[in-house]
Design a protein around this motif. Structure first.
Motif, PDB file in Angstrom:
ATOM      1  N   ARG A  32       0.954  -1.334   0.024  1.00  0.00           N
ATOM      2  CA  ARG A  32      -0.140  -0.068   0.012  1.00  0.00           C
ATOM      3  C   ARG A  32       0.883   1.352  -0.042  1.00  0.00           C
ATOM      4  O   ARG A  32       1.989   1.380   0.633  1.00  0.00           O
ATOM      5  CB  ARG A  32      -0.839  -0.087   1.143  1.00  0.00           C
ATOM      6  CG  ARG A  32      -1.986  -1.239   1.193  1.00  0.00           C
ATOM      7  CD  ARG A  32      -2.933  -0.777   2.493  1.00  0.00           C
ATOM      8  NE  ARG A  32      -3.965  -1.978   2.531  1.00  0.00           N
ATOM      9  CZ  ARG A  32      -4.728  -2.048   3.354  1.00  0.00           C
ATOM     10  NH1 ARG A  32      -4.958  -1.373   4.472  1.00  0.00           N
ATOM     11  NH2 ARG A  32      -5.794  -3.040   3.385  1.00  0.00           N
ATOM     12  N   GLY A  33       0.461   2.120  -0.694  1.00  0.00           N
ATOM     13  CA  GLY A  33       1.253   3.500  -0.731  1.00  0.00           C
ATOM     14  C   GLY A  33       2.311   3.419  -1.924  1.00  0.00           C
ATOM     15  O   GLY A  33       2.815   4.351  -2.151  1.00  0.00           O
ATOM     16  N   GLU A  34       2.456   2.413  -2.590  1.00  0.00           N
ATOM     17  CA  GLU A  34       3.259   2.226  -3.877  1.00  0.00           C
ATOM     18  C   GLU A  34       2.645   2.239  -5.079  1.00  0.00           C
ATOM     19  O   GLU A  34       2.619   1.584  -6.001  1.00  0.00           O
ATOM     20  CB  GLU A  34       3.956   1.169  -3.783  1.00  0.00           C
ATOM     21  CG  GLU A  34       5.041   0.867  -2.658  1.00  0.00           C
ATOM     22  CD  GLU A  34       5.903  -0.387  -2.825  1.00  0.00           C
ATOM     23  OE1 GLU A  34       7.381  -0.224  -2.356  1.00  0.00           O
ATOM     24  OE2 GLU A  34       5.347  -1.485  -2.882  1.00  0.00           O
ATOM     25  N   ASP A  35       1.346   3.401  -5.071  1.00  0.00           N
ATOM     26  CA  ASP A  35       0.456   3.462  -6.289  1.00  0.00           C
ATOM     27  C   ASP A  35       1.195   3.904  -7.628  1.00  0.00           C
ATOM     28  O   ASP A  35       0.625   3.611  -8.448  1.00  0.00           O
ATOM     29  CB  ASP A  35      -0.378   4.379  -5.931  1.00  0.00           C
ATOM     30  CG  ASP A  35      -1.548   4.263  -4.954  1.00  0.00           C
ATOM     31  OD1 ASP A  35      -1.633   2.690  -4.576  1.00  0.00           O
ATOM     32  OD2 ASP A  35      -2.151   5.008  -4.305  1.00  0.00           O
ATOM     33  N   ALA A  36       2.434   4.554  -7.477  1.00  0.00           N
ATOM     34  CA  ALA A  36       3.136   4.763  -8.842  1.00  0.00           C
ATOM     35  C   ALA A  36       3.674   3.650  -9.416  1.00  0.00           C
ATOM     36  O   ALA A  36       3.690   3.539 -10.856  1.00  0.00           O
ATOM     37  CB  ALA A  36       4.196   5.568  -8.384  1.00  0.00           C
ATOM     38  N   LEU A  37       3.766   2.539  -8.914  1.00  0.00           N
ATOM     39  CA  LEU A  37       3.850   1.072  -9.533  1.00  0.00           C
ATOM     40  C   LEU A  37       2.870   0.754 -10.268  1.00  0.00           C
ATOM     41  O   LEU A  37       3.016   0.160 -11.389  1.00  0.00           O
ATOM     42  CB  LEU A  37       4.768   0.215  -8.748  1.00  0.00           C
ATOM     43  CG  LEU A  37       5.868   0.673  -8.063  1.00  0.00           C
ATOM     44  CD1 LEU A  37       6.287  -0.527  -6.787  1.00  0.00           C
ATOM     45  CD2 LEU A  37       6.948   0.899  -8.695  1.00  0.00           C
ATOM     46  N   ARG A  38       1.651   1.058  -9.516  1.00  0.00           N
ATOM     47  CA  ARG A  38       0.211   0.508 -10.017  1.00  0.00           C
ATOM     48  C   ARG A  38      -0.290   1.395 -11.397  1.00  0.00           C
ATOM     49  O   ARG A  38      -1.011   0.770 -12.116  1.00  0.00           O
ATOM     50  CB  ARG A  38      -0.765   0.135  -9.197  1.00  0.00           C
ATOM     51  CG  ARG A  38      -0.360  -0.779  -8.124  1.00  0.00           C
ATOM     52  CD  ARG A  38      -1.624  -1.015  -6.894  1.00  0.00           C
ATOM     53  NE  ARG A  38      -1.232  -1.840  -5.896  1.00  0.00           N
ATOM     54  CZ  ARG A  38      -0.799  -1.707  -4.815  1.00  0.00           C
ATOM     55  NH1 ARG A  38      -0.358  -0.260  -4.328  1.00  0.00           N
ATOM     56  NH2 ARG A  38      -0.668  -2.515  -3.847  1.00  0.00           N
ATOM     57  N   MET A  39      -0.203   2.583 -11.165  1.00  0.00           N
ATOM     58  CA  MET A  39      -0.946   3.250 -12.073  1.00  0.00           C
ATOM     59  C   MET A  39      -0.710   3.263 -13.657  1.00  0.00           C
ATOM     60  O   MET A  39      -1.744   3.556 -14.278  1.00  0.00           O
ATOM     61  CB  MET A  39      -0.665   4.935 -11.531  1.00  0.00           C
ATOM     62  CG  MET A  39      -1.392   5.312 -10.179  1.00  0.00           C
ATOM     63  SD  MET A  39      -3.044   4.748  -9.906  1.00  0.00           S
ATOM     64  CE  MET A  39      -3.895   5.689 -11.152  1.00  0.00           C
ATOM     65  N   PRO A  40       0.552   2.973 -13.812  1.00  0.00           N
ATOM     66  CA  PRO A  40       0.550   2.756 -15.359  1.00  0.00           C
ATOM     67  C   PRO A  40      -0.161   1.599 -15.992  1.00  0.00           C
ATOM     68  O   PRO A  40      -0.507   1.644 -17.071  1.00  0.00           O
ATOM     69  CB  PRO A  40       2.096   2.691 -15.603  1.00  0.00           C
ATOM     70  CG  PRO A  40       2.691   3.278 -14.303  1.00  0.00           C
ATOM     71  CD  PRO A  40       1.681   2.956 -13.295  1.00  0.00           C
ATOM     72  N   LEU A  41      -0.566   0.533 -15.056  1.00  0.00           N
ATOM     73  CA  LEU A  41      -1.464  -0.646 -15.465  1.00  0.00           C
ATOM     74  C   LEU A  41      -2.921  -0.440 -15.691  1.00  0.00           C
ATOM     75  O   LEU A  41      -3.299   0.647 -14.844  1.00  0.00           O
ATOM     76  CB  LEU A  41      -0.888  -1.740 -14.368  1.00  0.00           C
ATOM     77  CG  LEU A  41       0.352  -2.066 -14.511  1.00  0.00           C
ATOM     78  CD1 LEU A  41       0.643  -2.895 -13.217  1.00  0.00           C
ATOM     79  CD2 LEU A  41       1.060  -2.729 -15.836  1.00  0.00           C
ATOM     80  N   LYS A  42      -3.496  -1.050 -16.487  1.00  0.00           N
ATOM     81  CA  LYS A  42      -4.870  -1.119 -16.517  1.00  0.00           C
ATOM     82  C   LYS A  42      -5.527  -1.455 -15.363  1.00  0.00           C
ATOM     83  O   LYS A  42      -4.811  -2.306 -14.397  1.00  0.00           O
ATOM     84  CB  LYS A  42      -5.282  -1.932 -17.399  1.00  0.00           C
ATOM     85  CG  LYS A  42      -5.094  -1.855 -18.948  1.00  0.00           C
ATOM     86  CD  LYS A  42      -5.559  -2.922 -19.913  1.00  0.00           C
ATOM     87  CE  LYS A  42      -5.425  -2.552 -21.431  1.00  0.00           C
ATOM     88  NZ  LYS A  42      -6.003  -3.457 -22.365  1.00  0.00           N
ATOM     89  N   PRO A  43      -6.551  -0.883 -14.884  1.00  0.00           N
ATOM     90  CA  PRO A  43      -7.294  -1.158 -13.521  1.00  0.00           C
ATOM     91  C   PRO A  43      -7.221  -2.480 -13.044  1.00  0.00           C
ATOM     92  O   PRO A  43      -6.933  -2.959 -11.995  1.00  0.00           O
ATOM     93  CB  PRO A  43      -8.586  -0.572 -13.505  1.00  0.00           C
ATOM     94  CG  PRO A  43      -8.365   0.494 -14.553  1.00  0.00           C
ATOM     95  CD  PRO A  43      -7.376  -0.017 -15.558  1.00  0.00           C
ATOM     96  N   SER A  72       7.567   6.645 -23.699  1.00  0.00           N
ATOM     97  CA  SER A  72       7.355   6.003 -22.288  1.00  0.00           C
ATOM     98  C   SER A  72       6.233   5.618 -22.068  1.00  0.00           C
ATOM     99  O   SER A  72       4.886   6.159 -22.168  1.00  0.00           O
ATOM    100  CB  SER A  72       7.863   6.950 -21.122  1.00  0.00           C
ATOM    101  OG  SER A  72       7.705   6.370 -19.964  1.00  0.00           O
ATOM    102  N   LEU A  73       5.959   4.382 -21.587  1.00  0.00           N
ATOM    103  CA  LEU A  73       4.678   3.605 -20.935  1.00  0.00           C
ATOM    104  C   LEU A  73       4.339   3.987 -19.458  1.00  0.00           C
ATOM    105  O   LEU A  73       3.199   3.669 -19.195  1.00  0.00           O
ATOM    106  CB  LEU A  73       4.420   2.159 -21.523  1.00  0.00           C
ATOM    107  CG  LEU A  73       4.633   1.758 -22.884  1.00  0.00           C
ATOM    108  CD1 LEU A  73       4.723   0.198 -23.042  1.00  0.00           C
ATOM    109  CD2 LEU A  73       3.487   2.292 -23.646  1.00  0.00           C
ATOM    110  N   SER A  74       5.266   4.265 -18.842  1.00  0.00           N
ATOM    111  CA  SER A  74       5.134   4.587 -17.521  1.00  0.00           C
ATOM    112  C   SER A  74       6.202   5.373 -16.778  1.00  0.00           C
ATOM    113  O   SER A  74       7.566   5.416 -17.291  1.00  0.00           O
ATOM    114  CB  SER A  74       5.312   3.109 -16.728  1.00  0.00           C
ATOM    115  OG  SER A  74       6.554   2.329 -16.812  1.00  0.00           O
ATOM    116  N   PRO A  75       5.780   6.351 -15.918  1.00  0.00           N
ATOM    117  CA  PRO A  75       6.793   7.082 -15.273  1.00  0.00           C
ATOM    118  C   PRO A  75       7.680   6.396 -14.276  1.00  0.00           C
ATOM    119  O   PRO A  75       7.206   5.072 -13.914  1.00  0.00           O
ATOM    120  CB  PRO A  75       6.000   8.279 -14.763  1.00  0.00           C
ATOM    121  CG  PRO A  75       4.784   7.463 -14.435  1.00  0.00           C
ATOM    122  CD  PRO A  75       4.402   6.582 -15.380  1.00  0.00           C
ATOM    123  N   GLY A  76       8.818   7.049 -13.960  1.00  0.00           N
ATOM    124  CA  GLY A  76       9.491   5.987 -12.966  1.00  0.00           C
ATOM    125  C   GLY A  76      10.580   5.082 -13.577  1.00  0.00           C
ATOM    126  O   GLY A  76      10.779   5.309 -14.693  1.00  0.00           O
TER     127      GLY A  76
END
Length: 487
Positions: A125-136, A237-241
């Motif tokens: 939890r709190g690592e949303d930056a890793l999740r957000m590039p992905l489809k829900p 780029s497909l995802s930030p980070g």
């Protein structure tokens, strides 16, 4: 006639690693490469230093363990070009249940016991930056694990540079025409007109290994080569980070999505081919890789979004596997049984395990001396606190993006590149994208670069950022510099 202890054919990762180890052991070495260093397969990799997580399902425990050991050595001896890379592994629709994936990660951690990298875990939890590039629907169950990234062609060049600094001769754009046994040595004719003698030959010519044996050495081999093409695409780029993603596909394949500066590198495929010249990205492969990424990422891509693509042909040792992706990535070293001077041919292998392959190859040849490559830093890799403090001084006059790129590419050799420079104007002509004459001059003098392509696509990876006019300007400058040097 010049005499050598070892003649190495092939300037890819295996050939340069073997030349480096032999030269460090104080052997007299000549390496010949028909094109540029890393001009083919070794610059067409996925840019990863890894044990090979997916090899576990094929029972390749020894290969994975060796890869993880070598990963640790490279992180220590080449920290400027080999860096930790975090992977996000979403749950896929493929053939692997989630419990199998987690069990595989646990085994991967165990095989990497003692590693400096973190162990695998779930996304918290709190690592949303890793999740957000992905489809829900792809965000619910995610795992993290760590491997390494590498500038593959620079790894090859640095092996060659280290070999040269230990006395080896590196002859690029030089082909082996023919070689024959004459008493206790090979007599080899080269395309530059020379005839040289060598106590032993290593055929590390990658996809051309069988061709060199047949045409230049008049030898045959009991081993068969399986040529497998791997293609990659580069898209916006497909995802930030700075995290990469491992994407499981319905057909059981694995596709990586790896940060590549302002872009994302997506690959690879496994397609059986019949010749090394088949290293061309097919439209069907581009479609496949786009679809593989689109299954996972919110940002959708199409073939029209591809800004660059490349393919490499891997010369794998044919173990009889029916499926190209199931062919072992382990290497096979074949020592010719004929009497007289020795001949060793290299089949297969991967960029991560080249150092270990070199050590074993020289053992098979019976060359004297003890390998020190597990502790000897590659050029530029002797990073110290003092060097990091010096980078702070450079930051007072050099733009941060340029400083980061140069330090990441050259490590401590940046001092030789910059010389007495104390301001941007001292770096000379600017060709674009932060590439200056001082860097090009260094690459030509020390890293065997001879053409604009050598500089842009293998030494610096700046080819994506220079336009045609800038590229022509660089090529003209290098040609003039070569003419002046020849006077």
């Amino acid at each position: 006639m010049d005499s050598f202890d070892l003649l190495v054919i092939g300037g890819g990762i295996n050939g340069t690693a073997i030349a480096r180890d032999a030269a460090i052991r104080e052997q007299k070495v000549l390496l010949v490469e028909k094109d540029d260093l890393a001009g083919h397969t070794s610059s067409a990799s996925s840019k990863l230093i890894h044990g090979g997580l997916r090899y576990l399902e094929y029972g390749e425990l020894r290969l994975v363990r060796e890869g993880l050991k070598e990963r640790e050595i490279l992180l220590r001896t080449a920290p400027h070009i080999v860096r930790p890379l975090r992977f996000v592994l979403p749950r896929g629709d493929g053939k692997r249940p989630w419990w199998v994936v987690r069990a595989g990660l646990i085994l991967y951690d165990l095989l990497a016991w003692g590693s400096s990298l973190p162990r695998s875990r779930g996304v918290r939890r709190g690592e949303d930056a890793l999740r957000m590039p992905l489809k829900p629907e792809r965000r619910r169950r995610l795992a993290l694990y760590w491997d390494g990234s590498v500038d593959d062609s620079r790894l090859v060049v640095l092996n060659a540079l280290d070999a040269a600094e230990h006395g080896a001769e590196i002859a690029t754009r030089t082909t082996l025409v023919s070689a024959a046994r004459a008493g206790d040595a090979w007599h080899a004719t080269l395309s530059d007109g020379r005839t040289v003698a060598a106590r032993a030959i290593v055929n590390a010519s990658g996809p051309w290994v069988a061709e060199v044996l047949r045409q230049s050495l008049c030898e045959t081999s009991a081993s068969r080569v399986r040529l497998v093409k791997g293609s990659h695409i580069v898209v916006p780029s497909l995802s930030p980070g700075d995290q990469a993603y491992l994407l499981q596909q319905p057909d059981g394949r694995i596709v990586f999505a790896i940060p590549y500066g302002a872009f994302t590198l997506v690959g690879t495929t496994d397609v059986a081919v019949s010749a090394p010249e088949d290293a061309v990205v097919g439209a069907d492969e581009v479609d496949y890789l786009c679809a593989a990424a689109n299954r996972y990422f919110t940002t959708q891509i199409a073939p029209s979004d591809v800004v660059w693509s490349y393919a490499g042909v891997r010369a794998l040792h044919d173990d009889g596997a029916a499926d190209a992706q199931a062919v072992t990535r382990d290497y096979h070293l074949e020592l010719d049984e004929d009497p007289g001077p020795k001949l060793l041919s290299v089949f297969g292998g991967k960029i991560t395990t080249a150092r270990a392959l070199a050590e074993e190859a020289l053992g098979k040849l019976g060359l004297s001396g003890h390998s020190r490559t597990d502790s000897h830093s590659l050029p530029g890799g002797d990073i110290s606190p003092g060097f990091n403090l010096w980078l702070g001084v450079l930051a007072e006059w050099m733009p941060q993006t340029l400083l980061v790129r140069l330090a990441s590419a050259y490590g401590t050799r940046l001092k030789a590149l910059l010389g007495e420079a104390t301001r941007m104007g001292d770096l000379g002509c600017h060709f674009g994208a932060g590439l200056h004459a001082a860097e090009v001059r260094y690459l030509m003098a020390h890293e065997f670069a001879r053409t604009a392509e050598d500089v842009l696509w293998r030494r610096t990876k700046l080819g994506l950022h220079l336009d045609e006019a800038e590229t022509r300007s660089l090529a003209a400058w290098m040609a003039e510099h070569n003419r002046q040097g020849a006077r």
